[in-house]
Design an enzyme around this catalytic site. Structure first.
Site, PDB file in Angstrom:
ATOM      1  N   GLN B 255       0.823  -1.194   0.000  1.00  0.00           N
ATOM      2  CA  GLN B 255       0.000   0.000   0.000  1.00  0.00           C
ATOM      3  C   GLN B 255       0.864   1.254   0.000  1.00  0.00           C
ATOM      4  OE1 GLN B 255      -3.323   0.048  -0.333  1.00  0.00           O
ATOM      5  NE2 GLN B 255      -2.872   2.184  -0.690  1.00  0.00           N
ATOM      6  N   HIS B 258       2.193   3.178  -3.182  1.00  0.00           N
ATOM      7  CA  HIS B 258       1.316   3.913  -4.102  1.00  0.00           C
ATOM      8  C   HIS B 258       1.703   5.380  -4.218  1.00  0.00           C
ATOM      9  CE1 HIS B 258      -1.733   1.448  -5.871  1.00  0.00           C
ATOM     10  NE2 HIS B 258      -1.973   0.830  -4.743  1.00  0.00           N
ATOM     11  N   GLU B 322     -10.377   1.694   3.309  1.00  0.00           N
ATOM     12  CA  GLU B 322     -10.630   1.351   1.902  1.00  0.00           C
ATOM     13  C   GLU B 322     -10.383  -0.151   1.702  1.00  0.00           C
ATOM     14  OE1 GLU B 322      -7.677   2.893  -0.717  1.00  0.00           O
ATOM     15  OE2 GLU B 322      -8.845   2.551  -2.536  1.00  0.00           O
ATOM     16  N   HIS B 323      -9.211  -0.608   2.092  1.00  0.00           N
ATOM     17  CA  HIS B 323      -8.869  -2.030   2.031  1.00  0.00           C
ATOM     18  C   HIS B 323      -8.657  -2.551   3.439  1.00  0.00           C
ATOM     19  CE1 HIS B 323      -7.043  -0.230  -1.690  1.00  0.00           C
ATOM     20  NE2 HIS B 323      -7.673  -1.234  -2.263  1.00  0.00           N
ATOM     21  N   ASP B 356      -6.670  -5.966  -6.223  1.00  0.00           N
ATOM     22  CA  ASP B 356      -6.222  -4.870  -7.075  1.00  0.00           C
ATOM     23  C   ASP B 356      -6.194  -5.292  -8.540  1.00  0.00           C
ATOM     24  OD1 ASP B 356      -5.883  -3.127  -4.995  1.00  0.00           O
ATOM     25  OD2 ASP B 356      -3.741  -3.471  -4.763  1.00  0.00           O
ATOM     26  N   HIS B 415     -52.787  17.754  -6.137  1.00  0.00           N
ATOM     27  CA  HIS B 415     -52.455  16.338  -5.981  1.00  0.00           C
ATOM     28  C   HIS B 415     -53.703  15.535  -5.613  1.00  0.00           C
ATOM     29  CE1 HIS B 415     -48.388  17.835  -6.019  1.00  0.00           C
ATOM     30  NE2 HIS B 415     -47.877  16.638  -5.845  1.00  0.00           N
TER      31      HIS B 415
END
Lengths: 430, 430
Positions: B255, B258, B322-323, B356, B415
């Site tokens: 990770q 990145h 996220e992960h 991924d 209505h």
């Protein structure tokens, strides 16, 4: 109401033009209110309630006593109606529950989705002349079915510091946990950031004026999710010569009474229908209590005659109406071809009012052409689908080499290594 | 990497703090680029390509010849890997197809949802040192399964005016209709508004730098939908004493490579594991080509020891990663208790790299705690669920009175009238 006959395709965009919508110019005004609530919490909220709702509150939370009192103030026929609507909305939204399936994509590689409720959600119900208890049901019922642990509702109180009893009754029937007497931008800010009284939520739902819309957009840029961008309400009636002009006129007017920026259009293959509808609109309008608003919004309304049903459907999909009422002989065939709309009402006996209140479908829908990209509120709006995957040693052995090649070609050697160390361990264990 | 042992609940927020994220300060810069593309179309896009990507283009569209050439430039092992990933992503996303059920909420009142693809979608693939062909698959495969009629992809070309062949090959395998050589803000603007070359789309997907993120946010305020707000990527490993420290270290590093603002954290019940992981991280980092980036982002990384698994899970749900990689003895029990995460990787043989690239789950996921409110990209992201309702005369007779009462109590007499005219007609017909 302008009548447009057989427009060429080049004229469609102009014919279908909506009243302009842009609230970003309000961001500066709105930001100062949001920031004050963010830093000062309840104190700021109470000040803004005094300033904007002209009310001195000692307590933001609606008390248990107020909730109980409300029940006794609501007429029995309205209570029964709210209970019926609640049942139908619950039935339709409960049927939307999602069960993920486990999928083995490669041997030993199992993937699935799990639906989980958003833990805390905030519902905004605007004030104004009429109590929008129907919107309370439309937002709180799916939130409850989804399993949201905390459902918070903000709505502006009247000058006496009270919330309309029908709103409190609907909130109680639908299972709202906490109702707060807060309106406008300060309500959105309170739910986005939390205050001493108001819990911070993760997603905010509900309609509102342009300040509320701007506030929702602003907080959505970094802090909380929102249901969808909001704009003035709109209806399209798609009709052929079989349509009842009395029904068509009533449907156009019912949308028009929402507000002066509401948009009502008729697309039809029948010239004769247009003339009858125009006469009927004038006749019904004369009897309508809200005729001032409706007349004003009908000024921007269009009655469009097209050459055939195919063209009518193509134009409809280009417009992407929030509400689409189909009054044609073959309305189920038409339904199959509708690809851009929020909610669709089929046949002579399905007025928009049915879905606005009690058929069971949701009435929080994409306006302003957003139906091209957005769905209306549904059970999905209150959940997330988390993905899971479980690879066995056989699974990583099967797809590991492919992952290594791809990671290397994206120059992500750490990603490759996370596979390589596992493949090496499996080899050793053998 | 800081080690934090047994933090009190009050310290959790600080322990889990992410690198700050706010791109709204870029709005002014970004707006001028968007406006120029909006008014000048291709001409502006070509100018910005010259300015930002340092390339003189005569044509924005990647030609058929270029697509064919690309295929011959990609190595066979990478082609096979892309095809395997494509198959798995397709299998998992195809299983997400939605079939609406017809629900009779009251006698004669039938409601249902129909899933319809978003007609035109735009995918953005960033440039940079490595070609993100995996993201091409993650976005184009579900778009194709959903049935989007036009799938447009924009990606910046290199200085020679070429797009990396692996991106073109993946686009071709996944069924992208048109690839354009456009990067950055000008790509987002071109897809949001259309130009002479680029079709206007209704929803824009894909990662990008902070300018791209700001541009997506800006256009989403009034013009097109976007997949979700984006932030730096992040992983949490949740582990107990059974976890393999080599795997945990590899996952944290993968990770971290990145970008310098990536976030990797370990939450564990085992003090012994933390020490072993720290040693392993140093060892593996020394061998990593991207160690400069990874070391920098690991500076903000935390290794957190907690008292028990219950606390570990509660902290995980507060962080909403996220992960999430779960390496515990009882990982399926843990999975049941995860309520806030994007994608979850279970057991020792499920590294994040699997999702991924090739397990089949999507890798476009909510960062920055957005997993509290957002799901990752799935088939749902490319469809809308339109609601339909059909009331028979019996249906409107059954619920009509309730609608009339509710409409009247909301002061919406138009209505009410839309129901009343129908009920009157039914009575006359009897």
């Amino acid at each position: 109401m302008d009548i447009i006959k057989y427009p060429s395709k080049e004229q469609w965009e102009e014919s279908l033009k909506r009243p302009a919508l842009d609230t970003t110019f309000l961001f500066d005004k709105v930001e100062s209110i949001i920031n004050k609530v963010y830093t000062e919490g309840d104190k700021a909220v109470l000040e803004f309630e005094a300033q904007f709702d002209k009310v001195q509150l000692s307590n933001l939370l609606v008390s248990k006593e107020e909730m109980q009192d409300a029940e006794s103030c609501v007429a029995d026929d309205l209570k029964d109606a709210i209970r019926l609507a609640h049942k139908n909305i619950e039935t339709f939204h409960a049927a939307q529950r999602f069960e993920g399936k486990k999928i083995e994509t490669s041997p030993g590689v199992v993937c699935w989705q799990k639906a989980v409720a958003i833990d805390k959600v905030g519902l905004y119900i605007p004030g104004g002349t009429a109590p929008l208890f129907s919107t309370v049901l439309m937002l709180a019922v799916p939130a409850k079915i989804a399993g949201c642990r905390e459902i918070v509702l903000c709505t502006p109180p009247n000058a006496a510091g009270k919330v309309h009893p029908a709103i409190l009754f609907a909130a109680s029937v639908a299972g709202v946990d906490k109702v707060f007497k807060i309106g406008g931008v300060q309500a959105i800010a309170a739910m986005a950031y939390g205050t001493e009284s108001v819990p911070k939520v993760y997603k905010i739902f509900g309609p509102g004026n342009q300040y509320v819309t701007a506030a929702k957009q602003m907080v959505s840029l970094r802090d909380v999710a929102i249901d969808m961008p909001a704009g003035p309400s709109e209806v399209e009636v798609l009709a052929d010569e079989t349509a009842n002009p009395i029904f068509v006129a009533a449907d156009l007017i019912s949308q028009a009474e929402h507000g002066v920026d509401s948009h009502s259009i008729l697309i039809t293959t029948s010239e004769a229908l247009v003339d009858k509808v125009k006469i009927e609109v004038d006749r019904q309008l004369a009897q309508l209590p809200r005729r001032d608003i409706a007349s004003k919004s009908l000024e921007s309304s269009k009655l469009i005659v097209v050459n055939n049903m195919e063209e009518a459907i193509e134009m409809t999909n280009q417009y992407a109406p929030e509400h689409l009422i189909v009054q044609t002989g073959n309305y189920m065939d038409v339904a199959d071809k509708v690809i851009n709309a929020g909610s669709v009402f089929l046949g002579p006996y399905s007025p928009e009012s049915a879905g606005d209140y009690a058929s069971g479908t949701n009435h929080t829908l994409p306006t302003n052409g957003y139906a091209h990209a957005y769905s209306g509120v549904s059970l999905d709006s209150f959940i997330r689908k988390i993905t899971f995957q479980e690879l066995s040693s056989q699974g990583i052995a099967n797809i590991g080499a492919a992952i290594e090649v791809m990671a290397q070609n994206e120059s992500l050697y750490g990603h490759r290594n996370a596979v390589s160390v596992r493949l090496a361990t499996i080899k050793t264990e053998k």
